[in-house]
Design a protein around this motif. Structure first.
Motif, short mmCIF file in Angstrom:
data_model
loop_
_atom_site.label_atom_id
_atom_site.label_comp_id
_atom_site.label_asym_id
_atom_site.label_seq_id
_atom_site.Cartn_x
_atom_site.Cartn_y
_atom_site.Cartn_z
N ILE A 107 -23.98 4.42 53.33
CA ILE A 107 -23.17 5.62 53.56
C ILE A 107 -23.69 6.38 54.77
CG2 ILE A 107 -22.51 7.86 52.57
CD1 ILE A 107 -22.57 6.59 49.83
N PHE B 145 -21.47 7.18 58.17
CA PHE B 145 -21.24 8.51 58.72
C PHE B 145 -21.97 8.70 60.05
CE2 PHE B 145 -19.77 9.49 54.45
CZ PHE B 145 -18.69 10.31 54.72
N ILE C 80 -19.43 7.63 62.42
CA ILE C 80 -18.41 8.67 62.53
C ILE C 80 -18.91 9.81 63.43
CG2 ILE C 80 -17.19 10.47 61.24
CD1 ILE C 80 -16.94 8.57 58.93
N GLY C 81 -20.18 10.22 63.22
CA GLY C 81 -20.75 11.27 64.07
C GLY C 81 -20.82 10.86 65.53
N GLN D 75 -17.88 18.60 64.97
CA GLN D 75 -18.38 18.04 63.72
C GLN D 75 -18.53 19.09 62.62
OE1 GLN D 75 -22.04 16.00 64.64
NE2 GLN D 75 -21.21 15.08 66.50
N LEU E 263 -16.05 19.07 59.53
CA LEU E 263 -16.27 17.96 58.60
C LEU E 263 -17.48 18.22 57.71
CD1 LEU E 263 -15.57 15.10 57.62
CD2 LEU E 263 -17.04 14.21 59.44
N SER F 164 -17.42 18.86 53.63
CA SER F 164 -18.16 18.03 52.68
C SER F 164 -19.06 18.87 51.78
CB SER F 164 -19.01 17.01 53.44
OG SER F 164 -19.99 17.65 54.24
#
Length: 255
Positions: free
Chosen positions: A174, A178, A181-182, A192, A195, A199
């Motif tokens: 995970i 991510f 994604i970052g 960012q 997001l 979360s």
């Protein structure tokens, strides 16, 4: 020291944000740091420089994160509710010593309650000169490291922390997902913060929304008839509207 005095407005705003967020049970330093960073970016005259190591972008999240630590004592000592994981451990230590936190703490054992508050005050005073000395030493040591070595150390710590959450290797996958994604967000200059805030706040907002709807029998009027919720709603509208108004004025000025 000169930089701190120069940017006292950023430090003051981040301290207030940290205290307010720390006084809310269930929140933490990550949320305060993100809010403080975003607020400092909005206050800055050069927001485009944030993300490049500008001093305001360092002062704001660190100040907000540190302010949360003392503020978590507010719900802990007054209501007996720990604000985060650290205050939960502190609550366990107090319980072992036979102290029961909550409204009765100041009534039954006021000397212990004020001794805890005084102890935190003295600890912060002692930490100030130590922090000034060791920060200069550690910052110099870190800056002398090669980027490859520093990146490797950070990566090892991230992997270790992700695995240590529940001793599950799936958490590492995970983290890697991510991480990509970052990287994508950073490459295409996508912010960012939304997001990360989503979360953190997503589950909390859903739970509290459900509780509010049950309490109000499904009526949305509870958000405007209650003074606290109405005030928070107005502040939310102001914070959302301010950047839009600022952007509109900038576009109008350019035109």
């Amino acid at each position: 020291t000169k930089e701190i005095l120069k940017h006292w407005k950023v430090i003051a705003a981040s301290s207030v944000i940290g205290v307010v967020i720390g006084a809310i049970p269930g929140t933490g330093g990550a949320l305060s740091a993100m809010f403080s960073y975003d607020t400092a970016r909005r206050m800055s005259k050069h927001p485009e420089e944030f993300g490049t190591g500008v001093i305001e972008g360092v002062l704001a999240p660190e100040t907000g994160n540190n302010a949360v630590t003392g503020a978590t004592l507010i719900p802990l000592l007054t209501l007996g509710i720990p604000g985060n994981a650290v205050s939960a451990v502190f609550l366990g230590a107090l319980t072992i010593q036979g102290l029961r936190t909550g409204p009765t703490l100041f009534k039954d054992t006021p000397e212990m309650a004020y001794m805890i508050i005084l102890g935190f005050l003295v600890a912060n005073i002692i930490m100030l000169p130590l922090s000034v000395f060791y920060c200069n030493f550690l910052a110099t040591a870190v800056l002398r490291l090669k980027r490859e070595i520093l990146s490797g150390v950070v990566l090892v710590l991230c992997v270790t922390g992700a695995f240590a959450v529940s001793n599950n290797i799936f958490n590492i996958y995970i983290m890697i997902f991510f991480g990509f994604i970052g990287y994508t967000f950073n490459k295409y200059k996508i912010p960012q913060s939304p997001l990360i805030l989503a979360s953190i706040l997503g589950s909390m907002m859903e739970n509290n929304w459900t509780q509010s709807m049950v309490f109000a029998d499904g009526s949305l009027s509870v958000f405007v008839t209650r003074p606290l919720s109405c005030a928070l709603l107005i502040l939310s509208i102001i914070f959302i509207g301010m950047p839009l108004i600022k952007r509109f004025k900038a576009a109008r000025k350019t035109a």
